[in-house]
Design a protein around this motif. Sequence first.
Motif, PDB file in Angstrom:
ATOM      1  N   VAL A   6      51.181  72.330  60.831  1.00  0.00           N
ATOM      2  CA  VAL A   6      51.303  70.696  60.883  1.00  0.00           C
ATOM      3  C   VAL A   6      52.993  70.792  61.007  1.00  0.00           C
ATOM      4  O   VAL A   6      53.411  71.509  59.946  1.00  0.00           O
ATOM      5  N   ARG A   7      53.589  69.802  61.516  1.00  0.00           N
ATOM      6  CA  ARG A   7      55.037  69.717  61.442  1.00  0.00           C
ATOM      7  C   ARG A   7      55.487  68.298  61.174  1.00  0.00           C
ATOM      8  O   ARG A   7      54.863  67.274  61.598  1.00  0.00           O
ATOM      9  N   ASP A   8      56.403  68.206  60.451  1.00  0.00           N
ATOM     10  CA  ASP A   8      57.158  66.787  60.323  1.00  0.00           C
ATOM     11  C   ASP A   8      58.582  67.274  59.993  1.00  0.00           C
ATOM     12  O   ASP A   8      59.151  68.236  60.095  1.00  0.00           O
ATOM     13  N   HIS A   9      59.523  66.122  59.593  1.00  0.00           N
ATOM     14  CA  HIS A   9      60.894  66.334  59.067  1.00  0.00           C
ATOM     15  C   HIS A   9      61.228  65.508  58.079  1.00  0.00           C
ATOM     16  O   HIS A   9      60.472  64.570  57.753  1.00  0.00           O
ATOM     17  N   VAL A  10      62.471  65.784  57.212  1.00  0.00           N
ATOM     18  CA  VAL A  10      62.760  65.210  56.373  1.00  0.00           C
ATOM     19  C   VAL A  10      64.429  64.994  56.278  1.00  0.00           C
ATOM     20  O   VAL A  10      64.886  66.212  56.769  1.00  0.00           O
ATOM     21  N   MET A  11      64.743  63.960  56.062  1.00  0.00           N
ATOM     22  CA  MET A  11      66.387  63.908  55.986  1.00  0.00           C
ATOM     23  C   MET A  11      66.823  63.481  54.466  1.00  0.00           C
ATOM     24  O   MET A  11      66.334  62.648  53.848  1.00  0.00           O
ATOM     25  N   ILE A  12      67.640  64.407  53.979  1.00  0.00           N
ATOM     26  CA  ILE A  12      68.090  64.275  52.616  1.00  0.00           C
ATOM     27  C   ILE A  12      69.669  64.264  52.567  1.00  0.00           C
ATOM     28  O   ILE A  12      70.194  64.934  53.455  1.00  0.00           O
ATOM     29  N   ALA A  13      70.237  63.987  51.323  1.00  0.00           N
ATOM     30  CA  ALA A  13      71.554  64.384  51.029  1.00  0.00           C
ATOM     31  C   ALA A  13      71.331  65.145  49.649  1.00  0.00           C
ATOM     32  O   ALA A  13      70.446  64.973  48.851  1.00  0.00           O
ATOM     33  N   HIS A  14      72.422  66.159  49.444  1.00  0.00           N
ATOM     34  CA  HIS A  14      72.433  66.854  48.259  1.00  0.00           C
ATOM     35  C   HIS A  14      73.763  67.582  48.093  1.00  0.00           C
ATOM     36  O   HIS A  14      74.508  67.642  49.020  1.00  0.00           O
ATOM     37  N   SER A  15      74.088  68.170  47.041  1.00  0.00           N
ATOM     38  CA  SER A  15      75.046  69.086  46.725  1.00  0.00           C
ATOM     39  C   SER A  15      74.586  70.122  45.944  1.00  0.00           C
ATOM     40  O   SER A  15      73.525  70.062  45.231  1.00  0.00           O
ATOM     41  N   PHE A  16      75.345  71.186  45.707  1.00  0.00           N
ATOM     42  CA  PHE A  16      75.108  72.359  45.069  1.00  0.00           C
ATOM     43  C   PHE A  16      76.347  72.807  43.989  1.00  0.00           C
ATOM     44  O   PHE A  16      77.352  72.358  44.077  1.00  0.00           O
ATOM     45  N   ARG A  17      75.599  73.436  42.815  1.00  0.00           N
ATOM     46  CA  ARG A  17      76.767  73.890  42.105  1.00  0.00           C
ATOM     47  C   ARG A  17      76.852  75.235  41.983  1.00  0.00           C
ATOM     48  O   ARG A  17      75.837  75.908  42.322  1.00  0.00           O
ATOM     49  N   GLY A  18      77.875  75.895  41.949  1.00  0.00           N
ATOM     50  CA  GLY A  18      78.223  77.432  41.948  1.00  0.00           C
ATOM     51  C   GLY A  18      79.098  77.721  43.040  1.00  0.00           C
ATOM     52  O   GLY A  18      78.814  77.116  44.586  1.00  0.00           O
ATOM     53  N   ASN A  67      62.289  61.705  51.404  1.00  0.00           N
ATOM     54  CA  ASN A  67      62.946  61.305  52.467  1.00  0.00           C
ATOM     55  C   ASN A  67      64.106  60.300  52.481  1.00  0.00           C
ATOM     56  O   ASN A  67      63.823  59.166  51.749  1.00  0.00           O
ATOM     57  N   TYR A  68      65.139  60.259  53.122  1.00  0.00           N
ATOM     58  CA  TYR A  68      66.338  59.487  53.088  1.00  0.00           C
ATOM     59  C   TYR A  68      66.888  59.244  51.732  1.00  0.00           C
ATOM     60  O   TYR A  68      67.185  58.290  51.287  1.00  0.00           O
ATOM     61  N   SER A  69      66.628  60.319  50.830  1.00  0.00           N
ATOM     62  CA  SER A  69      67.317  60.189  49.483  1.00  0.00           C
ATOM     63  C   SER A  69      68.295  61.161  49.186  1.00  0.00           C
ATOM     64  O   SER A  69      68.596  62.111  49.934  1.00  0.00           O
ATOM     65  N   ASN A  70      69.291  60.875  48.147  1.00  0.00           N
ATOM     66  CA  ASN A  70      70.136  61.866  47.649  1.00  0.00           C
ATOM     67  C   ASN A  70      69.306  62.562  46.691  1.00  0.00           C
ATOM     68  O   ASN A  70      69.033  62.357  45.513  1.00  0.00           O
ATOM     69  N   LEU A  71      68.947  63.821  46.842  1.00  0.00           N
ATOM     70  CA  LEU A  71      68.345  64.642  45.928  1.00  0.00           C
ATOM     71  C   LEU A  71      69.018  64.843  44.577  1.00  0.00           C
ATOM     72  O   LEU A  71      68.280  64.979  43.569  1.00  0.00           O
ATOM     73  N   ASP A  72      70.243  64.516  44.516  1.00  0.00           N
ATOM     74  CA  ASP A  72      70.928  64.779  43.266  1.00  0.00           C
ATOM     75  C   ASP A  72      70.859  63.543  42.424  1.00  0.00           C
ATOM     76  O   ASP A  72      70.584  63.731  41.163  1.00  0.00           O
ATOM     77  N   ASP A  73      69.954  62.500  42.799  1.00  0.00           N
ATOM     78  CA  ASP A  73      69.500  61.288  42.106  1.00  0.00           C
ATOM     79  C   ASP A  73      68.366  61.113  41.989  1.00  0.00           C
ATOM     80  O   ASP A  73      67.624  60.152  41.243  1.00  0.00           O
ATOM     81  N   VAL A  74      67.529  62.274  42.443  1.00  0.00           N
ATOM     82  CA  VAL A  74      65.896  62.293  42.104  1.00  0.00           C
ATOM     83  C   VAL A  74      65.703  62.857  40.982  1.00  0.00           C
ATOM     84  O   VAL A  74      65.944  64.031  40.698  1.00  0.00           O
ATOM     85  N   PRO A  75      64.898  62.073  39.913  1.00  0.00           N
ATOM     86  CA  PRO A  75      64.604  62.713  38.715  1.00  0.00           C
ATOM     87  C   PRO A  75      63.874  63.924  38.481  1.00  0.00           C
ATOM     88  O   PRO A  75      64.485  64.775  37.736  1.00  0.00           O
ATOM     89  N   ALA A  76      63.063  64.065  39.476  1.00  0.00           N
ATOM     90  CA  ALA A  76      62.299  65.355  39.362  1.00  0.00           C
ATOM     91  C   ALA A  76      63.111  66.685  39.579  1.00  0.00           C
ATOM     92  O   ALA A  76      62.671  67.839  39.474  1.00  0.00           O
ATOM     93  N   PHE A  77      64.404  66.431  40.324  1.00  0.00           N
ATOM     94  CA  PHE A  77      65.214  67.359  40.733  1.00  0.00           C
ATOM     95  C   PHE A  77      66.488  67.605  40.024  1.00  0.00           C
ATOM     96  O   PHE A  77      67.325  68.184  40.307  1.00  0.00           O
ATOM     97  N   ALA A  78      66.482  66.743  38.650  1.00  0.00           N
ATOM     98  CA  ALA A  78      67.673  66.776  37.905  1.00  0.00           C
ATOM     99  C   ALA A  78      68.189  68.156  37.472  1.00  0.00           C
ATOM    100  O   ALA A  78      67.257  69.010  36.934  1.00  0.00           O
ATOM    101  N   GLY A  79      69.436  68.458  37.902  1.00  0.00           N
ATOM    102  CA  GLY A  79      70.023  69.742  37.212  1.00  0.00           C
ATOM    103  C   GLY A  79      69.681  70.824  38.175  1.00  0.00           C
ATOM    104  O   GLY A  79      69.772  72.073  37.790  1.00  0.00           O
ATOM    105  N   ILE A  80      68.762  70.645  39.268  1.00  0.00           N
ATOM    106  CA  ILE A  80      68.284  71.954  39.884  1.00  0.00           C
ATOM    107  C   ILE A  80      69.126  71.703  41.360  1.00  0.00           C
ATOM    108  O   ILE A  80      69.344  70.830  42.067  1.00  0.00           O
ATOM    109  N   ASN A  81      69.528  73.241  41.741  1.00  0.00           N
ATOM    110  CA  ASN A  81      70.158  73.351  43.081  1.00  0.00           C
ATOM    111  C   ASN A  81      68.910  73.102  44.096  1.00  0.00           C
ATOM    112  O   ASN A  81      68.081  74.249  43.988  1.00  0.00           O
ATOM    113  N   THR A  82      68.764  72.176  44.831  1.00  0.00           N
ATOM    114  CA  THR A  82      67.789  71.801  45.612  1.00  0.00           C
ATOM    115  C   THR A  82      68.025  72.704  46.955  1.00  0.00           C
ATOM    116  O   THR A  82      68.007  71.986  48.028  1.00  0.00           O
TER     117      THR A  82
END
Length: 132
Positions: A6-18, A67-82
């Motif tokens: 099955v297929r869907d899509h997701v729109m996100i924003a994020h940044s990386f460290r490194g 979806n439609y989130s800045n992953l840098d601000d999602v608590p479950a992803f804190a400190g993680i390169n998404t």
Amino acid sequence: MFSITVRDHVMIAHSFRGEVFGPAQRLHGATFLVDARFKRPDLDDDNIVVDIGLATEQLHAVLSEFNYSNLDDVPAFAGINTSTEFLAKHIADQLAERVHAGSLGEGARGLTAIEVTLHESHVAWASYERQL
């Protein structure tokens, strides 16, 4: 081995460290095309791999959590390169939890694996497969 996807899509924003990420260290957006493939060696009593409607609904529900989130601000992803690879694993793990909880129906308990592929573009994608 039987499978359905099955297929869907997701729109996100994020940044990386490194340094390896070059300009992607800055905040940027991405739209991922997401494929979730469900596998099993034998069909269930209804001669299906899994209810395709429930699989579609559950994939959408997992993606709607960020979806439609800045992953840098999602608590479950804190400190993680998404990374794309990380997100493929995260989505597969969330779908596996839903299989075990019965959210994809009783027939889904016969599934043996889930593979999630995130397409960054028409020329690049990453996948993660896990056993159930």
